[in-house]
Enzyme design. Structure first.
Site, short mmCIF file in Angstrom:
data_model
loop_
_atom_site.label_atom_id
_atom_site.label_comp_id
_atom_site.label_asym_id
_atom_site.label_seq_id
_atom_site.Cartn_x
_atom_site.Cartn_y
_atom_site.Cartn_z
N ASP A 1 0.83 -1.53 0.27
CA ASP A 1 -0.55 -0.22 -0.14
C ASP A 1 0.71 1.18 0.01
O ASP A 1 2.02 0.92 0.48
CB ASP A 1 -1.40 -0.70 1.62
CG ASP A 1 -2.00 0.99 1.28
OD1 ASP A 1 -2.23 1.37 0.28
OD2 ASP A 1 -2.12 1.31 2.44
N ASP B 1 -1.92 -0.74 5.30
CA ASP B 1 -2.99 -0.55 6.88
C ASP B 1 -4.58 0.18 7.31
O ASP B 1 -5.43 -0.58 7.64
CB ASP B 1 -2.29 0.48 7.52
CG ASP B 1 -2.70 2.07 6.20
OD1 ASP B 1 -3.41 1.50 5.71
OD2 ASP B 1 -1.60 2.93 6.42
N ASP C 1 -7.50 -3.32 2.67
CA ASP C 1 -6.04 -3.79 2.62
C ASP C 1 -6.42 -5.27 3.10
O ASP C 1 -5.69 -6.42 2.55
CB ASP C 1 -4.77 -3.16 3.41
CG ASP C 1 -4.66 -2.26 2.35
OD1 ASP C 1 -4.31 -1.61 1.37
OD2 ASP C 1 -4.68 -1.13 3.01
#
Length: 916
Positions: free
Chosen positions: A329, A640, A644
């Site tokens: 990410d 986070d 995700d």
């Protein structure tokens, strides 16, 4: 799902009508009860993990443990109580260690999670109420204000400068400006500006909305369901151990059966032959391997914890060593999730701004020369533009109170970035001594904010906003020295486009002197006659340490892919700065919208060849991980946010952020980073490779013991002589050497160049052809020397117990000498240093003391049927042990020398051809 309606594609009136909701009155108590009975509480279905008992029982669910348990059953049937007790103790120890480590990880996660209860402000029966989030029902009218957590999916019906941080759900690093207008049905989740989603945070303004979905029907609920239905995969280590265990099981069964048949054909009693077969089976089983693997992984967990990585599942330690692709990410992992001004355009000149995040350390420079020094005016146009950014601002910077804390903000991240750029020039609201008289807050339909400020004896209007909203209101601009000149709109637009093309968010600034005293400010006051001051361009910049970590991963043969909910332009710019995309490469960026219509074949091609994926949905992330895994890749996924979590669960190793990550992401992960830093992933990969190296060294070290013991028993049966080793002797050698010798390899330092070699092939077996040959060589040497010394002792008149004691000593001493060869599988022990792992010497010393007790203690003699031996026997044992180490060292030297010549040969030939 119960409610598949695309609420963003309806007008507000239609939404209210379908939900039977009243914007001014809200629901009645009776309607609330009825809807709660229909829809249930506004909470997610908890997918509870395994309980303590099940987690403990699962520790026994390993192929090698099954073999050991079978050995326990056989030895119990033969009434070999000591053997059975020892083997079972090994199995129990392995289970206890694994259970304790897993429980510690769960405890750490629970400590990080906390238990924050959310509340919502609703309108019911015409009155405002603050209620627990769980009590919300579809049709509730919710009032939103800055600082509120959105507790359900809401269709907005009224907004005033409403901005919502949706990074936890979509990965978008900049707060989303909300609207109430109807949107196209095909609008992606991250672009649904007329919706506020559960788990997001209001950072600015206010709004009113109607609850459309609660609990499992919300977007976060859909993701939660996706997590629950996403299967987890075996790690490369567990796959390899399973393969190895199956091969070992077949080999043990075949050899034991062969021993039984040969003994019977030699005319031995069936029970004697059966005992020989049991001895061979016990010898061939590496009893210490499960416990050793667990302990070595636990040591790896401890090492990683010191480098800010908390491991939840033990095998995840080794998985990092096999990782071939890291999908990361962007926001908060590769970047700091802190907007930072990087470029300024003022007085027709460009300036660079150094520094990172909200820490005001940094300078503003032009052509590598500091533009403003010691808080002096310096560049007039630059100064006035920075002043406008500080005064036309509602954010606050909060300085750290200790060295361990960081700079924080209250308010909009974009405005905070403007305060930081002003502070780098020595400008603050206090230092300017300005007094605000009035302001026009930012509104989406106007796209600007304006303030009326009293600065010294002047009354000034400062305004900031989009290029499109500011430029039409300006008829002049400042040059470098602060003189007013005609505005060049085309050039300013060109400069803004250049900055935007680099993924920067651009804001324009202007001001106006008021000739008369004013106390109020209206839109008419800023409609014309403004003076353009300049542009500030900002971005959520990459972490400096992440740039180094990406480069290290590439050097280690690991590809890094960025998967983010952010815009393509921003993602591409950050990827280039990080080195994920090189400056001369093609634009390998693709969006979730483009992915959604692809065939499976095209999707596979894109997943393998593209490195930046922007505006992706949680489903896209999960599909990407699955596609890469189907191609044989070992995938680590970092993230986070709630968005995700499904991909974190599916990945070979899911890596969550512990500081700012959501609880959902942490629960779906295998590992957590306590500093939310991608550089820690690189450190964890290095530790993972070190752990796998040491595991491999242990296996290469321990298998010759089992092989040698099995060969000794087989040879004795073939020759029709008494067994040189009894089952209890084999257990003694296997267990004590595994603990006091083999486990010392767990403390072996990482070898040089560990991050300069490609990842382990996930399809490759643990033992390759070269190491298999070495295991066979050492097994044969141990067999020949132990059997030879046993027969030699009998020939010289020793008792059978003494001869067996010598054979046991041969295995122990031989393994101790061979341990030095296994400290590096390819290099000489002298090249890594004899004393670079002091624990090896501690282990050998402890093992020798135990062996002396085995030999000379009357109690041990009684238990293990051993007898004291003389100094000459010990001397012969040590000479044979030294010979084993010498032969293996020579084999390594010969092989390395041969490989070096083979590698050098093509270079030599090429060199010759060039000279010719």
């Amino acid at each position: 799902m119960k409610n598949p309606i695309e609420w963003h594609s309806y007008h507000t009136e239609e939404v209210l009508k379908q939900l039977t909701a009243n914007q001014t009155v809200g629901l009645s108590d009776g309607e609330v009860v009825e809807r709660r009975q229909k829809h249930g509480a506004n909470s997610l279905t908890k997918h509870t993990g395994d309980g303590p008992f099940k987690r403990f029982v699962l520790q026994f669910h390993q192929p090698l443990v099954y073999i050991l348990l079978a050995a326990v059953a056989v030895t119990l049937a033969l009434q070999e109580w000591v053997d059975a007790a020892v083997i079972f103790a090994v199995v129990l120890l392995n289970a206890i260690i694994g259970f304790i480590q897993e429980s510690k990880a769960i405890k750490a996660i629970n400590a990080l999670s906390g238990s924050i209860k959310s509340f919502a402000t609703v309108l019911r029966d015409g009155k405002k109420h603050s209620i627990p989030a769980e009590e919300l029902v579809p049709g509730d009218i919710v009032l939103l204000h800055a600082g509120d957590k959105v507790c359900a999916d809401i269709r907005l019906v009224k907004v005033k400068d409403l901005q919502v941080d949706e990074s936890a759900l979509t990965g978008e690093s900049v707060p989303v400006q909300k609207i109430t207008e109807k949107l196209d049905k095909e609008t992606l989740l991250g672009d649904r500006q007329n919706m506020a989603f559960s788990s997001t945070l209001v950072v600015y303004g206010s709004g009113i909305g109607v609850v459309t979905s609660t609990g499992d029907d919300t977007e976060i609920g859909k993701i939660s369901e996706l997590i629950a239905t996403t299967p987890t995969l075996d790690t490369p280590l567990t796959k390899r151990i399973k393969q190895f265990s199956h091969v070992l099981l077949y080999a043990i069964v075949i050899l034991a059966a062969l021993t039984l048949v040969i003994g019977y054909l030699h005319g031995q009693p069936l029970l004697t032959s059966f005992m020989a077969a049991v001895a061979l089976a016990v010898g061939a089983i590496p009893e210490g391997l499960p416990a050793a693997v667990t302990i070595m992984l636990a040591i790896g967990v401890s090492r990683m914890a010191k480098r800010r990585a908390v491991i939840r599942n033990l095998p995840a330690v080794e998985t990092l060593g096999s990782t071939t692709i890291i999908c990361s990410d962007k926001t908060g992992t590769l970047t700091k999730n802190e907007m930072t001004v990087e470029q300024i355009y003022a007085g027709s000149e460009h300036f660079s701004v150094s520094g990172n995040g909200y820490n005001p350390a940094g300078v503003i420079s032009r052509d590598n020369q500091e533009a403003i020094e010691s808080g002096e005016m310096g560049e007039a146009a630059l100064y006035k533009m920075l002043r406008a950014g500080v005064l036309c601002n509602d954010a606050q910077l909060i300085a750290p109170v200790s060295e361990r804390e960081q700079w924080k903000i209250n308010g909009d991240p974009t405005e905070a970035a403007l305060l930081v750029s002003g502070l780098k020039a020595g400008l603050t609201g206090e230092s300017l001594g300005a007094l605000r008289s009035d302001s026009i807050p930012f509104q989406s339909e106007y796209q600007y904010m304006a303030t009326l400020d009293r600065v010294a004896s002047d009354t000034l209007i400062h305004i900031k906003g989009s290029i499109e909203s500011i430029l039409p209101k300006c008829n002049s601009m400042l040059n470098r020295v602060g003189e007013s000149v005609p505005i060049d709109i085309d050039d300013i637009k060109l400069q803004a486009e250049k900055l935007a093309s680099r993924g920067l968010r651009v804001l324009a600034f202007a001001s106006k002197n008021c000739t008369t005293e004013k106390q109020t400010l209206s839109h008419e006051d800023v409609a014309e006659g403004l003076e353009f001051l300049g542009l500030q361009a900002m971005i959520d910049p990459p972490r400096p340490e992440a740039i180094e970590a990406v480069a290290a991963c590439h050097k280690a043969g690991i590809r890094v892919k960025m998967i983010t909910g952010d815009h393509a332009l921003t993602a591409t710019s950050i990827a280039r700065q990080l080195g994920i995309l090189t400056s001369d490469s093609d634009n390998k960026t693709i969006t979730g919208y483009e992915l959604s219509g692809m065939s499976e074949q095209d999707f596979t091609h894109v997943s393998e060849n593209y490195d930046v994926f922007a505006r992706v949905t949680p489903e896209n992330k999960l599909q990407l991980v699955q596609s890469l895994q189907s191609g044989g890749q070992v995938v680590a996924m970092t993230g986070d946010g709630v968005n995700d979590a499904p991909a974190l669960r599916r990945a070979d190793i899911g890596v969550a952020m512990a500081l700012n990550g959501t609880e959902v992401a942490r629960d779906a992960s295998d590992m957590m980073l306590t500093d939310d830093n991608f550089a820690t992933v690189r450190a964890a990969v290095e530790e993972g490779r070190g752990v796998f190296d040491n595991l491999k060294k242990f296996i290469v070290w321990t298998l010759p013991t089992n092989g040698g013991e099995g060969l000794v028993i087989l040879l004795a049966v073939l020759l029709g002589v008494s067994l040189p080793l009894l089952p209890v002797h084999i257990l003694w050698v296997n267990m004590t050497t595994a603990i006091f010798l083999g486990l010392m390899l767990a403390f072996e330092p990482k070898e040089q160049g560990i991050m300069e070699r490609p990842p382990y092939d996930p399809a490759a077996p643990i033992i390759d052809r070269i190491l298999a040959w070495r295991i066979l060589l050492v097994s044969s040497l141990l067999c020949v020397m132990a059997f030879g010394l046993y027969e030699l002792e009998l020939y010289w008149g020793a008792s059978e117990a003494q001869a067996r004691t010598v054979a046991v000593a041969m295995f122990v001493v031989g393994e101790a000498f061979y341990l030095f060869n296994c400290r590096s599988l390819h290099r000489s022990v002298f090249s890594i240093g004899l004393f670079s792992n002091i624990w090896v010497w501690v282990g050998i010393g402890s093992m020798m003391l135990l062996q002396l007790l085995f030999t000379y203690s009357s109690l041990m003699n009684e238990w293990f049927q051993s007898e004291p031996i003389d100094l000459g026997s010990w001397l012969r044992v040590f000479i044979c042990g030294w010979l084993i180490s010498l032969i293996v060292g020579a084999e390594k030297w010969y092989r390395n020398n041969t490989e070096t010549k083979i590698k050098a040969k093509p270079e030599t030939q090429t060199h010759v051809r060039r000279e010719v």
